[in-house]
Scaffold this active site. Structure first.
Site, PDB file in Angstrom:
ATOM      1  NE  ARG A 111     -19.788  30.618 -47.710  1.00  0.00           N
ATOM      2  CZ  ARG A 111     -20.800  29.793 -47.953  1.00  0.00           C
ATOM      3  NH1 ARG A 111     -21.998  30.287 -48.236  1.00  0.00           N
ATOM      4  NH2 ARG A 111     -20.623  28.497 -47.923  1.00  0.00           N
ATOM      5  CE  LYS A 133      -7.490  44.188 -33.213  1.00  0.00           C
ATOM      6  NZ  LYS A 133      -6.690  44.177 -31.975  1.00  0.00           N
ATOM      7  CD  GLU A 174      -8.981  51.261 -23.512  1.00  0.00           C
ATOM      8  OE1 GLU A 174      -8.101  51.755 -24.260  1.00  0.00           O
ATOM      9  OE2 GLU A 174      -8.904  50.102 -23.041  1.00  0.00           O
ATOM     10  CE  LYS A 210      -9.935  50.529 -32.170  1.00  0.00           C
ATOM     11  NZ  LYS A 210     -10.477  49.544 -31.239  1.00  0.00           N
ATOM     12  CD  GLU A 220      -3.401  44.490 -33.406  1.00  0.00           C
ATOM     13  OE1 GLU A 220      -3.762  43.311 -33.372  1.00  0.00           O
ATOM     14  OE2 GLU A 220      -3.735  45.328 -32.566  1.00  0.00           O
ATOM     15  NE  ARG A 224      -6.631  47.641 -34.661  1.00  0.00           N
ATOM     16  CZ  ARG A 224      -7.814  47.342 -35.142  1.00  0.00           C
ATOM     17  NH1 ARG A 224      -7.972  47.160 -36.441  1.00  0.00           N
ATOM     18  NH2 ARG A 224      -8.853  47.216 -34.364  1.00  0.00           N
ATOM     19  CG  ASN A 228      -1.988  47.149 -28.154  1.00  0.00           C
ATOM     20  OD1 ASN A 228      -3.202  47.128 -27.965  1.00  0.00           O
ATOM     21  ND2 ASN A 228      -1.392  46.395 -29.042  1.00  0.00           N
ATOM     22  CG  HIS A 231      -3.855  48.137 -23.626  1.00  0.00           C
ATOM     23  ND1 HIS A 231      -3.992  49.510 -23.573  1.00  0.00           N
ATOM     24  CD2 HIS A 231      -5.128  47.643 -23.736  1.00  0.00           C
ATOM     25  CE1 HIS A 231      -5.281  49.834 -23.659  1.00  0.00           C
ATOM     26  NE2 HIS A 231      -5.995  48.711 -23.756  1.00  0.00           N
ATOM     27  CG  HIS A 235      -3.564  43.131 -21.576  1.00  0.00           C
ATOM     28  ND1 HIS A 235      -3.148  43.277 -22.881  1.00  0.00           N
ATOM     29  CD2 HIS A 235      -4.889  43.384 -21.573  1.00  0.00           C
ATOM     30  CE1 HIS A 235      -4.182  43.629 -23.623  1.00  0.00           C
ATOM     31  NE2 HIS A 235      -5.249  43.702 -22.862  1.00  0.00           N
ATOM     32  CG  HIS A 245      -9.515  46.644 -20.338  1.00  0.00           C
ATOM     33  ND1 HIS A 245      -8.426  45.860 -20.634  1.00  0.00           N
ATOM     34  CD2 HIS A 245      -9.549  47.609 -21.286  1.00  0.00           C
ATOM     35  CE1 HIS A 245      -7.832  46.328 -21.735  1.00  0.00           C
ATOM     36  NE2 HIS A 245      -8.498  47.390 -22.140  1.00  0.00           N
TER      37      HIS A 245
HETATM   38  N1  LIG Z   1     -13.309  44.864 -30.841  1.00  0.00           N
HETATM   39  C1  LIG Z   1     -12.425  45.650 -30.271  1.00  0.00           C
HETATM   40  O1  LIG Z   1     -11.574  46.276 -30.919  1.00  0.00           O
HETATM   41  C2  LIG Z   1     -12.454  45.817 -28.784  1.00  0.00           C
HETATM   42  C3  LIG Z   1     -11.729  46.846 -28.173  1.00  0.00           C
HETATM   43  C4  LIG Z   1     -11.830  47.016 -26.798  1.00  0.00           C
HETATM   44  C5  LIG Z   1     -12.611  46.144 -26.055  1.00  0.00           C
HETATM   45  N2  LIG Z   1     -13.291  45.144 -26.688  1.00  0.00           N
HETATM   46  C6  LIG Z   1     -14.137  44.215 -25.918  1.00  0.00           C
HETATM   47  O2  LIG Z   1     -15.167  44.951 -25.279  1.00  0.00           O
HETATM   48  C7  LIG Z   1     -15.589  44.237 -24.120  1.00  0.00           C
HETATM   49  C8  LIG Z   1     -15.701  45.207 -22.979  1.00  0.00           C
HETATM   50  O3  LIG Z   1     -16.676  46.172 -23.316  1.00  0.00           O
HETATM   51  P1  LIG Z   1     -17.422  47.022 -22.194  1.00  0.00           P
HETATM   52  O4  LIG Z   1     -16.424  47.622 -21.298  1.00  0.00           O
HETATM   53  O5  LIG Z   1     -18.380  47.861 -22.902  1.00  0.00           O
HETATM   54  O6  LIG Z   1     -18.088  45.890 -21.303  1.00  0.00           O
HETATM   55  P2  LIG Z   1     -19.422  45.008 -21.488  1.00  0.00           P
HETATM   56  O7  LIG Z   1     -19.960  45.064 -22.849  1.00  0.00           O
HETATM   57  O8  LIG Z   1     -19.056  43.663 -20.961  1.00  0.00           O
HETATM   58  O9  LIG Z   1     -20.429  45.729 -20.510  1.00  0.00           O
HETATM   59  C9  LIG Z   1     -20.106  45.868 -19.134  1.00  0.00           C
HETATM   60  C10 LIG Z   1     -21.383  45.930 -18.313  1.00  0.00           C
HETATM   61  O10 LIG Z   1     -22.069  47.148 -18.556  1.00  0.00           O
HETATM   62  C11 LIG Z   1     -23.457  46.894 -18.785  1.00  0.00           C
HETATM   63  N3  LIG Z   1     -23.978  48.001 -19.587  1.00  0.00           N
HETATM   64  C12 LIG Z   1     -23.946  48.165 -20.925  1.00  0.00           C
HETATM   65  N4  LIG Z   1     -24.476  49.353 -21.258  1.00  0.00           N
HETATM   66  C13 LIG Z   1     -24.862  49.950 -20.114  1.00  0.00           C
HETATM   67  C14 LIG Z   1     -25.475  51.186 -19.812  1.00  0.00           C
HETATM   68  N5  LIG Z   1     -25.780  52.086 -20.765  1.00  0.00           N
HETATM   69  N6  LIG Z   1     -25.743  51.478 -18.505  1.00  0.00           N
HETATM   70  C15 LIG Z   1     -25.406  50.606 -17.531  1.00  0.00           C
HETATM   71  N7  LIG Z   1     -24.825  49.414 -17.757  1.00  0.00           N
HETATM   72  C16 LIG Z   1     -24.550  49.090 -19.040  1.00  0.00           C
HETATM   73  C17 LIG Z   1     -23.462  45.548 -19.434  1.00  0.00           C
HETATM   74  O11 LIG Z   1     -24.728  44.952 -19.302  1.00  0.00           O
HETATM   75  C18 LIG Z   1     -22.373  44.834 -18.645  1.00  0.00           C
HETATM   76  O12 LIG Z   1     -22.892  44.330 -17.438  1.00  0.00           O
HETATM   77  C19 LIG Z   1     -14.566  43.148 -23.881  1.00  0.00           C
HETATM   78  O13 LIG Z   1     -15.114  41.909 -24.265  1.00  0.00           O
HETATM   79  C20 LIG Z   1     -13.413  43.517 -24.798  1.00  0.00           C
HETATM   80  O14 LIG Z   1     -12.705  42.400 -25.272  1.00  0.00           O
HETATM   81  C21 LIG Z   1     -13.225  44.963 -28.016  1.00  0.00           C
HETATM   82 ZN   LIG Z   2      -8.110  48.537 -23.819  1.00  0.00          ZN
END
Ligand SMILES: NC(=O)c1ccc[n+]([C@@H]2O[C@H](COP(=O)([O-])OP(=O)(O)OC[C@H]3O[C@@H](n4cnc5c(N)ncnc54)[C@H](O)[C@@H]3O)[C@@H](O)[C@H]2O)c1
Ligand SMILES: [Zn+2]
Length: 350
Positions: A111, A133, A174, A210, A220, A224, A228, A231, A235, A245
């Site tokens: 939990r 999130k 972003e 942010k 949200e 918030r 977007n 987006h 999207h 993305h």
């Molecule tokens: N929680 C939130 O508010 C929120 C907001 C935006 C995005 N997200 C989520 O974040 C995810 C996308 O995140 P992301 O863009 O970081 O992608 P990711 O975490 O999928 O990483 C993308 C790739 O980069 C590689 N990588 C990571 N660090 C690295 C580094 N230092 N050097 C080289 N490669 C590296 C990873 O191994 C992977 O292959 C999605 O799942 C999305 O839904 C969440």
């Molecule tokens: Zn985004």
């Protein structure tokens, strides 16, 4: 853990120290990571083990494949084997996929145990790690999750400075979005320096936008939504044109800028497009399947009885959320599919 907002530590070599919030009772640390980021997670594990903690480094499948209930279950079982208690901590080292999954596991295991995030992508540092999130994909992206904050977010600028160019550009989309909805100086910085902009300023400023926006609207309800920006069309472009993305959000911002020009008199839409180009991000998707994109934009509507709403800009730093009709969505799509004066578009006949 819980509702209080995290410390955010930003620095060169920050992954080497200051990872854990000092507190009593912690004896075990599980470090979750994947692929490239494992190269940072392992030495971190060794350093923490040297302080007397019991440490396990758990490798997740790469990228989005980490964000499933099956992976969460594997991690819960690993935490069981470690004998984790509520005094112990989980550290997520990686991009948004690792912090989303890690945050979800930490918030639900026993939990709720402490989570610390070490985002290793720019998008992770300025977006995914901030705002509370967490979640996994269940028949659709991010459909299962909880709101929970880590106690600390540690951003190592040396790690971000070494990012491969595509990941850097995607994160910059972003960053620019954050500037456009809330920080004129950040926009000016990107306009002047593009991809060579000082990373400490970029990460600090975009993160601050942010943090400020979500502070009063964690669930949200209203404000918030301005995060977007770009987006709604983004999207649809991401899915129908198969872009990353960040690239899709860049195109979505061009679309939203054009609609803003029409509906709010936004005068900086060309300036915005020039910055997107300077960052090496796309400003159009000429081959976009319009019908598919329109269908995907409309899908948003089904989740929200008020119809499709778009974040528009009255000026840089002044976002407004407005309901938009079909004609406006057409205008938005025209702005990113119609032939541009730059002549890069394919002709209708290929
Ligand atoms: N929680 C939130 O508010 C929120 C907001 C935006 C995005 N997200 C989520 O974040 C995810 C996308 O995140 P992301 O863009 O970081 O992608 P990711 O975490 O999928 O990483 C993308 C790739 O980069 C590689 N990588 C990571 N660090 C690295 C580094 N230092 N050097 C080289 N490669 C590296 C990873 O191994 C992977 O292959 C999605 O799942 C999305 O839904 C969440
Ligand atoms: Zn985004």
């Amino acid at each position: 853990m819980g509702v209080s907002h995290p410390d955010i530590v930003i620095g060169r070599g920050a992954l080497a120290d200051e990872i854990l919030v000092p507190r009593d009772g912690r004896t075990r640390v599980a470090i979750l990571s994947q692929d490239t980021a494992m190269g940072m997670a392992r030495p971190l594990g060794e350093r923490l083990a040297a302080t007397g903690l019991a440490v396990e480094v758990i490798a997740l499948p790469d990228g989005e494949a980490a964000k499933t209930l099956e992976v969460a279950q594997d991690v819960y079982l690993a935490l069981n084997r470690m004998g984790m208690t509520r005094h112990d901590s989980l550290v997520a080292v990686g991009g948004g996929s690792v912090t989303d999954l890690g945050g979800f596991v930490a918030a639900t295991y026993l939990r709720g145990i402490e989570a610390v995030y070490c985002p290793t992508t720019l998008l992770g540092a300025v977006d995914a790690a901030i705002g509370g999130k967490t979640g996994v994909n269940v028949g659709g992206k991010n459909l299962v999750g909880v709101f929970a904050h880590p106690t600390r977010i540690v951003i190592d600028l040396e790690v971000l400075a070494a990012l491969p160019a595509p990941l850097m550009r995607q994160g910059m989309a972003e960053v620019l979005k954050a500037g456009l909805v809330g920080d004129l100086e950040l926009v000016a910085l990107l306009e002047r320096d593009g991809l060579t902009a000082d990373l400490e300023a970029v990460v600090g400023r975009a993160g601050d936008v942010k943090v400020a926006v979500v502070r009063d609207d964690i669930r949200e309800a209203g404000r918030r939504a301005i995060l977007n920006y770009g987006h709604t069309i983004g999207h649809a472009v991401e899915v129908s044109a198969g872009l990353s993305h960040g690239e899709a959000v860049a195109i979505g911002m061009v679309a939203a800028g054009a609609v803003s020009k029409e509906l709010t008199g936004f005068s900086a839409s060309d300036r915005q497009t020039a910055i997107i180009e300077k960052l090496g991000l796309p400003t159009s998707a000429p081959a976009l399947d319009r019908d598919e994109a329109k269908r995907l934009v409309g899908l948003d509507k089904k989740r929200d009885s008020t119809g499709v709403r778009m974040v528009l800009l009255e000026a840089i730093g002044h976002p407004v959320v407005k309901p938009v009709d079909d004609a406006t969505i057409d205008l938005a799509l025209d702005a990113v599919t119609a032939p541009s004066e730059h002549g890069q578009r394919e002709t209708a006949n290929g």
